[in-house]
Design a protein around this motif. Structure first.
Motif, PDB file in Angstrom:
ATOM      1  N   ILE A 117     -15.514 -22.516  -6.799  1.00 49.50           N
ATOM      2  CA  ILE A 117     -15.558 -21.583  -7.559  1.00 49.50           C
ATOM      3  C   ILE A 117     -14.281 -20.477  -8.039  1.00 49.50           C
ATOM      4  CG2 ILE A 117     -15.591 -18.577  -6.575  1.00 49.50           C
ATOM      5  CD1 ILE A 117     -18.058 -20.391  -5.391  1.00 49.50           C
ATOM      6  N   LYS A 118     -14.834 -20.403  -9.276  1.00 47.24           N
ATOM      7  CA  LYS A 118     -14.257 -19.140 -10.832  1.00 47.24           C
ATOM      8  C   LYS A 118     -13.466 -18.044 -10.087  1.00 47.24           C
ATOM      9  CE  LYS A 118     -15.490 -22.874 -13.681  1.00 47.24           C
ATOM     10  NZ  LYS A 118     -16.364 -22.508 -15.554  1.00 47.24           N
ATOM     11  N   VAL A 119     -12.060 -17.745 -10.966  1.00 51.28           N
ATOM     12  CA  VAL A 119     -11.319 -16.312 -10.395  1.00 51.28           C
ATOM     13  C   VAL A 119     -11.076 -16.727 -11.458  1.00 51.28           C
ATOM     14  CG1 VAL A 119     -10.594 -15.062  -8.821  1.00 51.28           C
ATOM     15  CG2 VAL A 119     -11.693 -16.950  -8.081  1.00 51.28           C
ATOM     16  N   ALA A 120     -11.139 -15.185 -12.207  1.00 50.80           N
ATOM     17  CA  ALA A 120     -10.122 -14.779 -13.155  1.00 50.80           C
ATOM     18  C   ALA A 120      -9.970 -12.645 -13.283  1.00 50.80           C
ATOM     19  CB  ALA A 120     -10.999 -15.083 -14.568  1.00 50.80           C
ATOM     20  N   ALA A 121      -8.982 -13.003 -13.648  1.00 51.92           N
ATOM     21  CA  ALA A 121      -8.341 -11.304 -14.025  1.00 51.92           C
ATOM     22  C   ALA A 121      -8.327 -11.036 -15.610  1.00 51.92           C
ATOM     23  CB  ALA A 121      -7.427 -11.303 -13.300  1.00 51.92           C
ATOM     24  N   ILE A 122      -7.709  -9.835 -15.890  1.00 57.25           N
ATOM     25  CA  ILE A 122      -7.698  -9.216 -16.685  1.00 57.25           C
ATOM     26  C   ILE A 122      -7.269  -7.940 -16.583  1.00 57.25           C
ATOM     27  CG2 ILE A 122      -9.886  -7.590 -16.824  1.00 57.25           C
ATOM     28  CD1 ILE A 122      -9.610  -8.119 -20.513  1.00 57.25           C
ATOM     29  N   ALA A 123      -5.754  -7.426 -17.138  1.00 60.19           N
ATOM     30  CA  ALA A 123      -5.269  -5.888 -16.673  1.00 60.19           C
ATOM     31  C   ALA A 123      -4.613  -5.401 -18.049  1.00 60.19           C
ATOM     32  CB  ALA A 123      -3.827  -7.023 -16.163  1.00 60.19           C
ATOM     33  N   ALA A 124      -4.608  -4.197 -17.787  1.00 64.45           N
ATOM     34  CA  ALA A 124      -3.647  -3.308 -19.547  1.00 64.45           C
ATOM     35  C   ALA A 124      -2.101  -2.856 -18.409  1.00 64.45           C
ATOM     36  CB  ALA A 124      -4.788  -2.442 -19.159  1.00 64.45           C
ATOM     37  N   VAL A 125      -1.110  -3.095 -18.608  1.00 61.33           N
ATOM     38  CA  VAL A 125      -0.171  -3.049 -18.267  1.00 61.33           C
ATOM     39  C   VAL A 125       0.914  -1.911 -18.903  1.00 61.33           C
ATOM     40  CG1 VAL A 125       1.607  -4.397 -17.438  1.00 61.33           C
ATOM     41  CG2 VAL A 125      -0.294  -5.948 -17.750  1.00 61.33           C
ATOM     42  N   ASN A 126       0.549  -0.871 -18.059  1.00 62.88           N
ATOM     43  CA  ASN A 126       1.789   0.314 -18.791  1.00 62.88           C
ATOM     44  C   ASN A 126       2.819   1.142 -17.430  1.00 62.88           C
ATOM     45  OD1 ASN A 126       1.971   2.844 -20.939  1.00 62.88           O
ATOM     46  ND2 ASN A 126       1.189   3.903 -19.499  1.00 62.88           N
ATOM     47  N   ALA A 127       2.998   0.026 -16.592  1.00 63.52           N
ATOM     48  CA  ALA A 127       3.861   0.404 -15.109  1.00 63.52           C
ATOM     49  C   ALA A 127       5.106   1.244 -15.482  1.00 63.52           C
ATOM     50  CB  ALA A 127       3.623  -0.721 -14.637  1.00 63.52           C
ATOM     51  N   VAL A 128       4.895   1.744 -14.784  1.00 61.27           N
ATOM     52  CA  VAL A 128       6.535   2.412 -14.245  1.00 61.27           C
ATOM     53  C   VAL A 128       7.286   2.025 -13.953  1.00 61.27           C
ATOM     54  CG1 VAL A 128       5.953   3.560 -11.625  1.00 61.27           C
ATOM     55  CG2 VAL A 128       7.294   4.755 -13.286  1.00 61.27           C
ATOM     56  N   GLY A 129       7.229   1.210 -12.937  1.00 60.15           N
ATOM     57  CA  GLY A 129       8.062  -0.207 -13.069  1.00 60.15           C
ATOM     58  C   GLY A 129       8.206  -1.207 -13.847  1.00 60.15           C
ATOM     59  N   SER A 130       8.829  -2.300 -13.667  1.00 59.89           N
ATOM     60  CA  SER A 130       9.129  -3.641 -14.069  1.00 59.89           C
ATOM     61  C   SER A 130       8.418  -4.593 -14.236  1.00 59.89           C
ATOM     62  CB  SER A 130      11.001  -3.770 -14.440  1.00 59.89           C
ATOM     63  OG  SER A 130      11.215  -5.208 -15.498  1.00 59.89           O
ATOM     64  N   VAL A 131       8.234  -5.362 -14.853  1.00 58.48           N
ATOM     65  CA  VAL A 131       7.259  -7.173 -14.671  1.00 58.48           C
ATOM     66  C   VAL A 131       8.388  -7.950 -14.799  1.00 58.48           C
ATOM     67  CG1 VAL A 131       5.721  -8.474 -15.711  1.00 58.48           C
ATOM     68  CG2 VAL A 131       5.266  -5.962 -15.963  1.00 58.48           C
ATOM     69  N   THR A 132       9.649  -7.998 -15.699  1.00 60.44           N
ATOM     70  CA  THR A 132      11.033  -9.129 -15.195  1.00 60.44           C
ATOM     71  C   THR A 132      11.868  -7.965 -14.189  1.00 60.44           C
ATOM     72  OG1 THR A 132      11.804  -7.693 -16.247  1.00 60.44           O
ATOM     73  CG2 THR A 132      10.418  -8.750 -17.708  1.00 60.44           C
ATOM     74  N   VAL A 133      12.446  -9.360 -13.272  1.00 65.08           N
ATOM     75  CA  VAL A 133      13.779  -9.375 -13.127  1.00 65.08           C
ATOM     76  C   VAL A 133      14.576  -8.651 -13.528  1.00 65.08           C
ATOM     77  CG1 VAL A 133      15.367 -10.111 -11.186  1.00 65.08           C
ATOM     78  CG2 VAL A 133      12.767 -11.521 -11.885  1.00 65.08           C
ATOM     79  N   GLY A 134      14.809  -8.025 -13.309  1.00 64.31           N
ATOM     80  CA  GLY A 134      16.212  -6.834 -14.067  1.00 64.31           C
ATOM     81  C   GLY A 134      15.725  -6.346 -15.371  1.00 64.31           C
ATOM     82  N   ASP A 135      16.529  -7.743 -15.980  1.00 66.96           N
ATOM     83  CA  ASP A 135      15.960  -6.921 -17.862  1.00 66.96           C
ATOM     84  C   ASP A 135      15.839  -8.389 -18.278  1.00 66.96           C
ATOM     85  OD1 ASP A 135      17.007  -4.565 -18.077  1.00 66.96           O
ATOM     86  OD2 ASP A 135      18.855  -4.085 -17.911  1.00 66.96           O
ATOM     87  N   GLY A 136      15.512  -9.021 -17.770  1.00 65.54           N
ATOM     88  CA  GLY A 136      14.480 -10.667 -18.372  1.00 65.54           C
ATOM     89  C   GLY A 136      15.982 -11.738 -17.553  1.00 65.54           C
ATOM     90  N   PRO A 137      15.460 -12.460 -18.279  1.00 62.64           N
ATOM     91  CA  PRO A 137      13.932 -13.162 -19.110  1.00 62.64           C
ATOM     92  C   PRO A 137      12.394 -13.301 -17.751  1.00 62.64           C
ATOM     93  CG  PRO A 137      15.070 -14.634 -18.684  1.00 62.64           C
ATOM     94  CD  PRO A 137      16.151 -14.076 -18.620  1.00 62.64           C
TER      95      PRO A 137
END
Length: 332
Positions: A170-190
């Protein structure tokens, strides 16, 4: 497999945006109407036709999903997508009338430095039409479409996508527009919070840090003198080729929202409007318990990966004081 939403047969994606405006729209068009549902977890959502997706309501399938910047102004994006579909003779039939069904969601990108002095009418209806008209099986990631003006707490946001296949095909796929109040990285990355789910170095292959410090775990949210703590929201869609009922699609959206929590820190805040749609093209039957559980598990993974890819692929806006992109800081 292209590692895109369009790995699901019968799904097409198109973008339209305005560089001066620093905002845009993304249309996901289904070649045949798809069963759909919605899960809303953010404290400040902006949606179109969400009531129609309630399990108690009549319409089971949708023709397209509209994702857009522009805050409440961007809700007009769905009207543009609807207009294009109407020209194609698409829609829910009521005797001789055809009404294209286009739910949508918006993110807040009004304070990102772009020129929002658009006059009497905002441009989002035209952007929605153009996005739908351009929809195809190949599409760009990063600072495009609904993700053009997106930001996160510490890096430029963007639009991402990812796909996978379950153990029984079974195929599963996603799309997302990312404008979060938080962070997508651990600390300041990388490192990306979604690193445990990364496939093939799709967002840099940096893994996770060897240890986590107190600084890495402290809250990083928007709120400096240039951005606004209200300039937020991650919106997206997960699609499967499994055969689902509307109630099962709702469960898929709920499980898929786990991917937000795997990729964003903190998430579902009072000023986020986090929304995830789920849709099924209904090509392959699945077991209603174990099968749906596995589809949901994989959906959460691809949602997390799509969010990380959106930030990884983004480029900075060309304005004074604009947030750097992840690649500006760490390369590819």
């Amino acid at each position: 497999m292209k590692n895109l939403l369009t790995d699901i047969a019968g799904v097409r994606v198109g973008h339209a945006h305005d560089e001066k405006l620093a905002s845009g729209a993304t249309a996901i068009v289904f070649d045949q109407p798809a069963v759909a549902a919605i899960d809303v977890r953010g404290g400040g959502p902006g949606t179109r036709e969400d009531a129609l997706l309630d399990l108690a309501n009549t319409v089971e399938r949708v023709d397209a999903i509209a994702l857009s910047g522009g805050s409440a102004f961007g809700l007009e994006t769905g009207g543009g997508v609807q207009a294009w579909l109407a020209e194609q003779g698409r829609g829910f039939r009521v005797r001789e009338a055809l009404i294209p069904i286009v739910p949508g969601a918006i993110l807040f990108d009004l304070l990102n430095g772009g020129d929002k002095a658009w006059g009497r009418f905002p441009p989002y209806r035209d952007l929605g039409y153009a996005a739908a008209a351009s929809a195809g099986t190949d599409f760009a990631l990063g600072s495009v479409g609904a993700g053009l003006g997106a930001t996160t707490a510490n890096f430029k946001g963007g639009l991402g996508s990812a796909s996978a296949v379950t153990s029984n095909g079974i195929k599963v796929a996603a799309i997302a527009a990312v404008n979060a109040v938080g962070s997508v990285t651990v600390g300041d990355g990388p490192w990306f919070w979604a690193a445990p789910f990364e496939v093939g170095g799709e967002f840099g292959g940096r893994g996770l840090p060897d240890t986590f410090t107190d600084d890495m775990l402290k809250m990083r949210i928007k709120g400096g003198p240039a951005p606004s703590e209200r300039e937020n929201t991650t919106i997206g869609l997960v699609v499967t080729d499994a055969t689902l009922t509307k109630a099962q699609a709702k469960r898929l959206a709920m499980i898929g929202q786990t991917g937000f929590a795997r990729a964003i820190y903190p998430v579902h805040a009072p000023t986020d409007g986090d929304v995830l749609f789920a849709a099924a093209t209904c090509e392959k039957p699945i077991d209603p318990i174990v099968g749906l559980t596995e589809v949901g598990m994989v959906a959460a993974n691809v949602v997390a990966r799509a969010i990380a890819r959106g930030v990884y692929s983004a480029t900075a806006l060309p304005f004074t004081g604009a947030l750097a992109s992840w690649k500006d800081r760490f390369g590819s």
